[in-house]
Design a protein around this motif. Structure first.
Motif, PDB file in Angstrom:
ATOM      1  N   ARG A  34      22.386  38.809  30.459  1.00  0.00           N
ATOM      2  CA  ARG A  34      21.911  40.176  30.711  1.00  0.00           C
ATOM      3  C   ARG A  34      20.402  40.186  30.945  1.00  0.00           C
ATOM      4  O   ARG A  34      19.918  40.785  31.899  1.00  0.00           O
ATOM      5  CB  ARG A  34      22.290  41.090  29.543  1.00  0.00           C
ATOM      6  CG  ARG A  34      21.911  42.538  29.755  1.00  0.00           C
ATOM      7  CD  ARG A  34      22.425  43.451  28.650  1.00  0.00           C
ATOM      8  NE  ARG A  34      21.841  43.139  27.357  1.00  0.00           N
ATOM      9  CZ  ARG A  34      22.511  42.670  26.317  1.00  0.00           C
ATOM     10  NH1 ARG A  34      23.797  42.416  26.405  1.00  0.00           N
ATOM     11  NH2 ARG A  34      21.899  42.427  25.173  1.00  0.00           N
ATOM     12  N   ASN A  37      19.401  38.865  34.297  1.00  0.00           N
ATOM     13  CA  ASN A  37      20.051  39.550  35.424  1.00  0.00           C
ATOM     14  C   ASN A  37      21.082  38.655  36.110  1.00  0.00           C
ATOM     15  O   ASN A  37      21.215  38.662  37.328  1.00  0.00           O
ATOM     16  CB  ASN A  37      19.016  40.039  36.437  1.00  0.00           C
ATOM     17  CG  ASN A  37      18.170  41.150  35.891  1.00  0.00           C
ATOM     18  OD1 ASN A  37      18.663  42.015  35.186  1.00  0.00           O
ATOM     19  ND2 ASN A  37      16.886  41.123  36.192  1.00  0.00           N
ATOM     20  N   PRO A  40      27.419  40.220  34.146  1.00  0.00           N
ATOM     21  CA  PRO A  40      28.047  41.416  34.703  1.00  0.00           C
ATOM     22  C   PRO A  40      27.144  42.631  34.539  1.00  0.00           C
ATOM     23  O   PRO A  40      26.276  42.661  33.652  1.00  0.00           O
ATOM     24  CB  PRO A  40      29.334  41.569  33.882  1.00  0.00           C
ATOM     25  CG  PRO A  40      29.146  40.744  32.666  1.00  0.00           C
ATOM     26  CD  PRO A  40      28.135  39.697  32.988  1.00  0.00           C
ATOM     27  N   ASN A  41      27.340  43.616  35.407  1.00  0.00           N
ATOM     28  CA  ASN A  41      26.569  44.856  35.295  1.00  0.00           C
ATOM     29  C   ASN A  41      26.790  45.469  33.922  1.00  0.00           C
ATOM     30  O   ASN A  41      27.877  45.378  33.365  1.00  0.00           O
ATOM     31  CB  ASN A  41      26.997  45.857  36.365  1.00  0.00           C
ATOM     32  CG  ASN A  41      26.628  45.405  37.750  1.00  0.00           C
ATOM     33  OD1 ASN A  41      25.686  44.640  37.932  1.00  0.00           O
ATOM     34  ND2 ASN A  41      27.365  45.867  38.735  1.00  0.00           N
ATOM     35  N   HIS A  43      25.484  48.882  31.141  1.00  0.00           N
ATOM     36  CA  HIS A  43      24.935  50.225  31.035  1.00  0.00           C
ATOM     37  C   HIS A  43      24.224  50.351  29.699  1.00  0.00           C
ATOM     38  O   HIS A  43      24.810  50.065  28.656  1.00  0.00           O
ATOM     39  CB  HIS A  43      26.040  51.285  31.120  1.00  0.00           C
ATOM     40  CG  HIS A  43      26.879  51.155  32.352  1.00  0.00           C
ATOM     41  ND1 HIS A  43      26.485  51.649  33.570  1.00  0.00           N
ATOM     42  CD2 HIS A  43      28.064  50.538  32.572  1.00  0.00           C
ATOM     43  CE1 HIS A  43      27.399  51.363  34.480  1.00  0.00           C
ATOM     44  NE2 HIS A  43      28.371  50.689  33.888  1.00  0.00           N
ATOM     45  N   TYR A  52      29.644  47.581  28.858  1.00  0.00           N
ATOM     46  CA  TYR A  52      30.020  46.944  30.115  1.00  0.00           C
ATOM     47  C   TYR A  52      31.266  47.629  30.647  1.00  0.00           C
ATOM     48  O   TYR A  52      32.214  47.859  29.899  1.00  0.00           O
ATOM     49  CB  TYR A  52      30.325  45.462  29.901  1.00  0.00           C
ATOM     50  CG  TYR A  52      29.128  44.665  29.465  1.00  0.00           C
ATOM     51  CD1 TYR A  52      28.356  43.985  30.394  1.00  0.00           C
ATOM     52  CD2 TYR A  52      28.762  44.600  28.129  1.00  0.00           C
ATOM     53  CE1 TYR A  52      27.244  43.254  30.008  1.00  0.00           C
ATOM     54  CE2 TYR A  52      27.649  43.867  27.727  1.00  0.00           C
ATOM     55  CZ  TYR A  52      26.903  43.200  28.676  1.00  0.00           C
ATOM     56  OH  TYR A  52      25.802  42.478  28.285  1.00  0.00           O
ATOM     57  N   ASN A  53      31.288  47.933  31.931  1.00  0.00           N
ATOM     58  CA  ASN A  53      32.466  48.501  32.556  1.00  0.00           C
ATOM     59  C   ASN A  53      33.491  47.386  32.719  1.00  0.00           C
ATOM     60  O   ASN A  53      33.171  46.311  33.238  1.00  0.00           O
ATOM     61  CB  ASN A  53      32.092  49.108  33.915  1.00  0.00           C
ATOM     62  CG  ASN A  53      33.269  49.778  34.568  1.00  0.00           C
ATOM     63  OD1 ASN A  53      34.218  49.114  34.979  1.00  0.00           O
ATOM     64  ND2 ASN A  53      33.208  51.088  34.669  1.00  0.00           N
ATOM     65  N   ASP A  56      33.797  45.889  36.161  1.00  0.00           N
ATOM     66  CA  ASP A  56      32.652  45.042  36.515  1.00  0.00           C
ATOM     67  C   ASP A  56      32.774  43.660  35.881  1.00  0.00           C
ATOM     68  O   ASP A  56      32.448  42.651  36.503  1.00  0.00           O
ATOM     69  CB  ASP A  56      31.335  45.684  36.074  1.00  0.00           C
ATOM     70  CG  ASP A  56      30.966  46.916  36.887  1.00  0.00           C
ATOM     71  OD1 ASP A  56      31.478  47.059  38.023  1.00  0.00           O
ATOM     72  OD2 ASP A  56      30.161  47.720  36.391  1.00  0.00           O
ATOM     73  N   TRP A  60      33.037  40.211  37.908  1.00  0.00           N
ATOM     74  CA  TRP A  60      32.036  39.164  37.683  1.00  0.00           C
ATOM     75  C   TRP A  60      32.722  37.851  37.314  1.00  0.00           C
ATOM     76  O   TRP A  60      32.372  36.803  37.823  1.00  0.00           O
ATOM     77  CB  TRP A  60      31.063  39.591  36.586  1.00  0.00           C
ATOM     78  CG  TRP A  60      29.966  38.617  36.376  1.00  0.00           C
ATOM     79  CD1 TRP A  60      28.802  38.517  37.089  1.00  0.00           C
ATOM     80  CD2 TRP A  60      29.912  37.569  35.394  1.00  0.00           C
ATOM     81  NE1 TRP A  60      28.032  37.484  36.612  1.00  0.00           N
ATOM     82  CE2 TRP A  60      28.693  36.884  35.574  1.00  0.00           C
ATOM     83  CE3 TRP A  60      30.768  37.149  34.392  1.00  0.00           C
ATOM     84  CZ2 TRP A  60      28.321  35.805  34.777  1.00  0.00           C
ATOM     85  CZ3 TRP A  60      30.404  36.083  33.612  1.00  0.00           C
ATOM     86  CH2 TRP A  60      29.187  35.419  33.805  1.00  0.00           C
TER      87      TRP A  60
END
Length: 76
Positions: A34, A37, A40-41, A43, A52-53, A56, A60
């Motif tokens: 994280r 970067n 996975p994306n 929030h 984490y969604n 996503d 990933w």
């Protein structure tokens, strides 16, 4: 230290514990991804609250699996 066991969440948002279990990595490794970067994306819901969604995370993981199965070029 407790070990999280991944179960399919009823919510589309996963905690870092659920996400790291789903990916088969430690929470520290997920945090490093994280911060770099590279994972996975995610929030940032509130100060220090990361989610984490699920979609996503699945995407990933699939992209990483695909990248690992690609042949590498060899010098002739």
């Amino acid at each position: 230290m407790t070990t999280a066991t991944y179960t399919s969440p009823t919510s589309p948002l996963m905690t870092p514990d659920q996400t790291s279990a789903a990916l088969g990595i430690t929470r520290a490794e997920l945090s490093a991804l994280r911060h770099g970067n590279a994972g996975p994306n995610f929030h940032g819901i509130d100060l220090g609250l990361i989610r984490y969604n699920t979609a996503d995370v699945v995407r990933w993981r699939a992209s990483r699996a695909l990248a690992e199965t690609r042949p590498t070029a060899t010098a002739a």
